[in-house]
Design an enzyme around this catalytic site. Structure first.
Site, mmCIF file in Angstrom:
data_model
loop_
_atom_site.group_PDB
_atom_site.id
_atom_site.type_symbol
_atom_site.label_atom_id
_atom_site.label_comp_id
_atom_site.label_asym_id
_atom_site.label_seq_id
_atom_site.Cartn_x
_atom_site.Cartn_y
_atom_site.Cartn_z
ATOM 1 N N ASP A 164 21.868 -5.277 -57.239
ATOM 2 C CA ASP A 164 21.000 -5.376 -56.065
ATOM 3 C C ASP A 164 20.976 -4.087 -55.258
ATOM 4 O O ASP A 164 21.608 -4.019 -54.207
ATOM 5 C CB ASP A 164 21.458 -6.535 -55.185
ATOM 6 N N GLU A 217 17.854 -17.196 -54.673
ATOM 7 C CA GLU A 217 18.447 -17.250 -53.339
ATOM 8 C C GLU A 217 17.799 -18.322 -52.465
ATOM 9 O O GLU A 217 17.523 -18.115 -51.287
ATOM 10 C CB GLU A 217 18.364 -15.872 -52.660
ATOM 11 N N GLU A 250 19.022 -0.713 -47.245
ATOM 12 C CA GLU A 250 19.933 -1.841 -47.054
ATOM 13 C C GLU A 250 21.387 -1.487 -47.377
ATOM 14 O O GLU A 250 22.286 -1.758 -46.587
ATOM 15 C CB GLU A 250 19.477 -3.026 -47.916
#
Lengths: 676, 676
Positions: A368, A289, A396
């Site tokens: 993820d 990323e 998250e």
């Protein structure tokens, strides 16, 4: 508002505080913590404390609690307990034994950390620790490393803020470029010691410019934190940039095989250990990323990790090297590339090439931190590598600490998963042999620590499951309830269980169905965005069309991802007939008419679970309202407000998901409910 | 890199600079600008200048250019021209007349601004202004107000940055909380004078804390800008917060009928005019997207606007009151609420209630600057109110200055639209009578002013169409080409026309189809996000399902929005049979099989236009590559790079839109092309 005591209210030490306590364990910061704890408890509740050889308890009075490492100082009861422990099974530096032979509860350890963990174990037991005779119990952590990573930034990041994916206010370490007063960190260390966490990384794995400098000219900030955490048996770690030799050292390269680079790392690490002798090591997110990494120099990740490991090895430090490497600029049109395959494809060929003090840190699933994913095949693919399993305590993708979502059952399902089938080892065993368990912390400067007061249970459960992954997650929840709400009336206990026990499954029921993942709003990852990632470069697609939905990851007709698992899972997942329904859409693209094991067609399952999920959240809110009298007013108000948001958001999920699939499939709800 | 001269390269003044020029117009800052311009041009190209009564041109030599307001100073040729102008048709303070009776080109004006505009008109004409005899031309602006609003922030906004919806770098006015050196503002003023813009608002309509203070303790920053713009005939305006009496004045209310509030506004305005005597007035976004407004006090928008207008009226100032008021917290499930209706529903009932110096500023369409929208029905609904039409030069929804999208044709279609049918007045006439034309500027501190060098044409066209809305937008483009690329070889001219003439239609062809709007990525508004706004509170939906797409806004079965138009449009739009195809999905929800006037089913139209659009962009890029030798290297490189991005993004639009509708409809492309 005063900081919430979480699972260490004064009440949690009532049983200890009413005893005569002998601490016999030499000296040092961790032993002083033990002495301080019992001294405070006894001062509050009327007990008495002896430390070391100074004096001796009077013969009569209340029960004795003996907490000791040094058998010579108070041999009687303790020696008997120690003798029971098989000589071939050392307690290790963190283990402890507990017994209650007669009139005295005895905790025996071979080192200060064991003493500390033993004391908190007695606190968890409460009066039960002093109730009649108890047989010998020996406790050792399943993993030597039980770590929390903080994704905290020093500077406020323009997009991600002070804490990346943080839902609990600011950072407890940093504020707007500067270190904070560390009194909260001290309290945090105490909470972590009580659940057995022994390592903390104090900055984000995405290492920005200011954060990079923690390794060099801002090392003093790290040392100050390490000083505060050390008395709680916690070693401090740092996330570093792979490009540090360039960014900080002014070198023209960060090539891990370049001698200047290796020299730079050696020298930097030596400086770190000169300042922080018990420094834990590095966490590295490389080639991921946008972060720099060894690929930039045509080197492997083993080359990259080993360069840092070489610098750390003389000092006892480790490199946590994250396996979260994938192409985040994928073309959504390209159905042959599969992000789920990436970590295995990158790392499995490197097994055996990593230095001993490299720990490969693998996210529990191949994508993820989704609400439901299969276990990452990397975990079974690296027999000659130390593997740590990475969990995400910060919510998250699981409600961002605005939704009640107790993650213990999710984590337990991962840790108990047996990649080689029922007769093989469990994930917990792989992690225990190697790198241990790591999780992204959910803590911030919020008075309740975690934003949602009930999200404290996730932090608690992480520590406890990292210590013993085979604990029943609902027993762990019960422990948390007992300590946090002590003394906890049964009406409150049962309401909390009703609200929290299945909250992960409830959250799953109103969000992305059957393992398909990623139907969240881009960027924030909060709330529904069914097509939010469908046409993006992130590799997270569901491929819904008018006929069906799901990702074909089979060898027969899909991306071949199923082939990354050993038998039997490679075959179980390959076939629609044997694939567990809860992962069906992760592995297969099926028509809306596909009949699940429940007998329901897929489309009806989607409708039903989304209607039911909202109903259950409304019920959770009702139950919480009923127990207002038994909960501290501030805590009750905070949770009540968040439950309102959870109801709203769950309705939004229900309506968007159902409308989306109705508009695509054209199939009405068999039960005639309104779909927008 | 040096700032690009845009449409005022030295070459643009060659024709003037080779003449003997007499400026006879008294004094003052605007006249000095005229004198400066001709003096610079003559110094460069060998001409000569006389100003006022100082001396007199020699009798022989090159052509004379007479630029004058004061007929007494040089009566000969000029008096004859002036005499030709009908006495009942004054030129007004901005108009001018041009003629070339014999051997002299004469510009006559009644005031300094007319003189300035006349000079730039001669520059546009170039040598043609001096070529033989020319009949009398009289030029007057169609609207007294031709204004650019800057959505510039003083502080960098954490989400929106230095310029909200800015695609040309930073602000020319502000940087990181402070005013900038104003040399770029001076150049900007000159460019604007050349296209007839006479008003600029220097801060964002979303007025944040620091920006609010421009009205009071930071007024000096505004005065400095006004000083720089004044010589170019431009009045400076300010966006203000409706809550200023509270935020700045410390009052407990901003109720527009509260005497303290009215007194506060009066006093603040008096201070402004004491500092900036020709201050233009306020721009106000009230009760919109979170900005405060009169609704908070149970007052109407007429009450709100009139309170500010009262304070301004003694000083000659106006209030631009934006009609962009709608519910941005709509429930997407609620199909009865229609954002398109909102401005009319709010404002039409208030017609006649606004003070004379209130200008209701209405976006051209009912939604929000989409590539294709019907003309806002508010424009025809307020006969007793001054209405300004608001355009968006900054390409928020039309490619963000990364795509070539010449907007002249879009704006011309709006300005020429006749809300009452072919025999009624045009939109341009309504605006001309009242508030004029306003647009959001596309200028920043980018060396090319507008990011994309070809986006300069949009700024140019705005000014020219604001002056004369019935100019052919392609003629205006040709003007811009002639000036900007002077001297422009025909191979370059024809290539630019091929690339730009239809670029708006090309952009439309690969983005949201047939007026349906809002298929962009949320937040950024760049690139495709077909469902990006479909389940949001913003009121921007397309309602695509497996059978069809579009919004039913009919009276018969939809939201009734068609009823906001006068005849004949209320009926034209009501029926699928008569509704223009390019607005079909704005007004109707139709099946994918619906046959358009082209004979193609809707779904095939979507596929075809999206394939064709990309083909055309690729062709644009090829054409640009061919003319590399005729364009300044930096400009060519910048456009070439952006065309690469436009190709990429157009492909992304094509593939996402086509894949989306194929997945929904299941109908394959009749021409067999691959859809992902």
């Amino acid at each position: 508002m005063k900081t919430d005591p979480a699972w260490l209210p004064d009440q949690a030490f009532r049983a200890i505080g009413t005893r005569r306590v002998v601490v016999c364990g030499g000296d040092g910061p961790v032993v002083r913590t033990v002495v301080d704890e019992v001294t405070r408890a006894c001062a509050r509740y009327g007990g008495r404390v002896w430390h070391g050889t100074a004096g001796s308890p009077d013969a009569d009075g209340a029960d004795l609690l003996l907490v000791l490492t040094d058998l010579d100082c108070l041999p009687g009861e303790a020696a008997a307990v120690r003798a029971e422990i098989a000589p071939g099974q050392p307690l290790g530096k963190e283990g402890y034994a507990l017994a209650r032979p007669a009139g005295a509860t005895v905790v025996v350890a071979d080192g200060p950390a064991g003493l500390l963990y033993g004391l908190f174990h007695v606190a968890r037991l409460g009066e039960a620790a002093f109730d009649g005779w108890r047989p010998l119990e020996v406790h050792r952590p399943a993993s030597a490393r039980r770590m929390l990573d903080h994704w905290d930034n020093i500077d406020v990041h323009p997009v991600m803020g002070q804490v990346e994916r943080g839902y609990a206010g600011g950072s407890i370490f940093w504020r707007a470029g500067e270190p904070r007063d560390l009194h909260r960190v001290r309290e945090y260390g105490r909470l972590l010691a009580a659940i057995g966490v022994n390592a903390v990384a104090v900055n984000n794995v995405n290492v920005h410019a200011t954060e990079a400098r923690l390794l060099t000219d801002r090392l003093g900030d790290v040392a100050a934190i390490a000083d505060v955490l050390r008395p709680f048996g916690i070693r401090t770690h740092l996330s570093v940039s792979f490009a540090s030799p360039m960014v900080l050292g002014g070198l023209p390269t960060a090539d891990p095989l370049d001698p200047r680079v290796r020299e730079w790392w050696s020298s930097a690490v030596a400086d770190v250990y000169a300042t922080i002798p018990d420094f834990g090591g590095f966490v590295v997110k490389a080639d991921s990323e946008g972060q720099p990494g060894p690929f930039g120099y045509g080197r492997t990740h083993a080359d990259g990790a080993n360069a840092l490991a070489a610098a750390l090895s003389d000092h006892g430090g480790v490199v946590h090297w994250r396996a979260f490497v994938y192409n985040h600029r994928q073309d959504w049109r390209d159905r042959t590339t599969d992000r789920a395959r990436a970590a295995y494809d990158h790392f499995a060929p490197l097994d055996g090439q990593f230095a001993d003090n490299v720990i490969l840190q693998v996210k529990y699933g191949p994508i993820d931190f989704q609400t439901r994913e299969p276990v990452s095949p990397v975990i079974a693919a690296m027999p000659s590598t130390s593997v740590a399993v990475e969990l995400q305590v910060t919510q998250e993708y699981t409600g961002q600490q605005r939704h009640v979502c107790y993650l213990g059952p999710l984590w337990a399902s991962i840790l108990r998963f047996r990649p080689w089938g029922p007769d093989g080892r469990a994930v917990a065993s792989v992690a225990g042999d190697g790198g241990g368990l790591v999780a992204v912390s959910n803590v911030g400067d919020d008075p309740f620590w975690t934003g949602h007061p009930l999200a404290q249970a996730n932090l608690y459960a992480f520590g406890r499951l990292a210590w013993d992954p085979f604990l029943d997650p609902l027993d762990v929840l019960d422990e948390w309830i007992s300590l946090t709400f002590a003394p906890c009336p049964s009406v409150l206990r049962s309401a909390l269980h009703e609200i929290m026990d299945s909250s992960w499954q409830v959250y799953e029921s109103y969000t992305a169905p059957l393992g398909v993942g990623f139907m969240v709003n881009p960027g924030s990852h909060y709330g529904p965005g069914v097509d939010g990632y469908e046409y993006t470069p992130w590799g997270t697609y569901h491929f819904a069309d008018r006929d069906g939905v799901g990702v074909d990851r089979t060898r027969a007709s899909g991306t071949g991802y199923t082939g990354q698992y050993p038998a039997p899972w490679r075959d179980v997942y390959e076939s629609v007939a044997s694939c567990p329904d809860e992962l069906l859409l992760f592995f297969h693209h099926v028509p809306y008419s596909h009949v699940l094991r429940s007998g329901l067609p897929l489309i009806q399952h989607i409708y039903d679970t989304h209607f039911d999920g909202v109903t259950k959240v409304v019920e959770m809110r009702r139950r919480w309202a009923e127990i207002a009298d038994f909960v501290n007013a501030a805590r009750h108000a905070r949770v009540a407000q968040l439950l309102d948001e959870q109801v709203r958001c769950a309705q939004e999920w229900r309506d968007q998901i159902n409308a989306y699939f109705f508009r695509k499939s054209g199939i009405p709800d068999a039960r005639g409910r309104h779909i927008h």
